[in-house]
Design an enzyme around this catalytic site. Structure first.
Site, mmCIF file in Angstrom:
data_model
loop_
_atom_site.group_PDB
_atom_site.id
_atom_site.type_symbol
_atom_site.label_atom_id
_atom_site.label_comp_id
_atom_site.label_asym_id
_atom_site.label_seq_id
_atom_site.Cartn_x
_atom_site.Cartn_y
_atom_site.Cartn_z
ATOM 1 N N ILE A 1 53.360 76.997 -16.290
ATOM 2 C CA ILE A 1 53.746 76.519 -17.609
ATOM 3 C C ILE A 1 52.816 75.383 -18.008
ATOM 4 C CG2 ILE A 1 55.602 75.554 -19.004
ATOM 5 C CD1 ILE A 1 56.188 78.392 -17.841
ATOM 6 N N GLU A 2 52.059 75.594 -19.075
ATOM 7 C CA GLU A 2 51.155 74.577 -19.620
ATOM 8 C C GLU A 2 51.867 73.946 -20.821
ATOM 9 O OE1 GLU A 2 46.650 74.292 -21.572
ATOM 10 O OE2 GLU A 2 47.407 76.218 -20.838
ATOM 11 N N ILE A 3 51.955 72.631 -20.818
ATOM 12 C CA ILE A 3 52.563 71.898 -21.934
ATOM 13 C C ILE A 3 51.467 71.037 -22.536
ATOM 14 C CG2 ILE A 3 54.414 70.358 -22.661
ATOM 15 C CD1 ILE A 3 55.800 71.096 -19.950
ATOM 16 N N SER B 1 46.547 68.925 -21.938
ATOM 17 C CA SER B 1 47.616 69.653 -21.266
ATOM 18 C C SER B 1 47.966 69.108 -19.893
ATOM 19 C CB SER B 1 47.182 71.113 -21.059
ATOM 20 O OG SER B 1 46.799 71.728 -22.254
ATOM 21 N N LEU C 1 52.120 80.615 -19.365
ATOM 22 C CA LEU C 1 52.484 80.307 -20.751
ATOM 23 C C LEU C 1 51.995 78.923 -21.150
ATOM 24 C CD1 LEU C 1 56.223 81.450 -20.625
ATOM 25 C CD2 LEU C 1 54.265 82.760 -21.458
#
Length: 131
Positions: A124-126, A113, A75
């Site tokens: 989990i990519e932020i 990211s 995500l």
């Protein structure tokens, strides 16, 4: 035909650790609601105008994905704060960054990211939008 994503479903082995990560570390709010077949009390993580509904492995609600498996999601979230503040928050909560910061291609433009793994090892990519 499709305008936007309303919600997705995350399957977890570790409900308590999952709730802790998405609420304490990522800052999402925990919501309870009644849904499924038959209707039961469920949990979801709310953020912006979206949510992530939670299923516990072996206790999934109907209908469900054909093969719900913890750890299969990848995500990407756009942060509500600068990425440098995200990195500081992750450090504050002793949550390891597995890669980044790096430049990537987002849905609408370039993004900067970092990547972490949740307690079920989902990737989990932020990200922040890059100018």
């Amino acid at each position: 035909m499709i305008d936007h994503l309303d919600h997705l479903v995350l399957t977890t082995f570790h409900e308590e650790a999952c709730v802790d990560f998405y609420t304490r570390v990522l800052g999402m709010s925990l919501e309870s609601f009644v849904g499924g077949t038959p209707p039961v009390t469920r949990k979801a993580f709310k953020f912006g105008q979206q949510k992530i509904n939670l299923h516990v492995r072996g206790k999934e609600f109907e209908p469900k994905a054909h093969t719900p498996v913890p750890g299969a999601l990848d995500l990407c979230f756009i942060a509500s704060m600068p990425l440098d503040e995200v990195i500081e928050r992750l450090k504050l909560h002793n949550w390891p960054i597995v890669e980044g910061p790096v430049m990537r291609t987002g849905a609408t433009q370039k993004i900067r990211s970092v990547y972490v793994r949740d307690p079920d090892l989902n990737l989990i990519e932020i990200s922040e939008l890059a100018g």
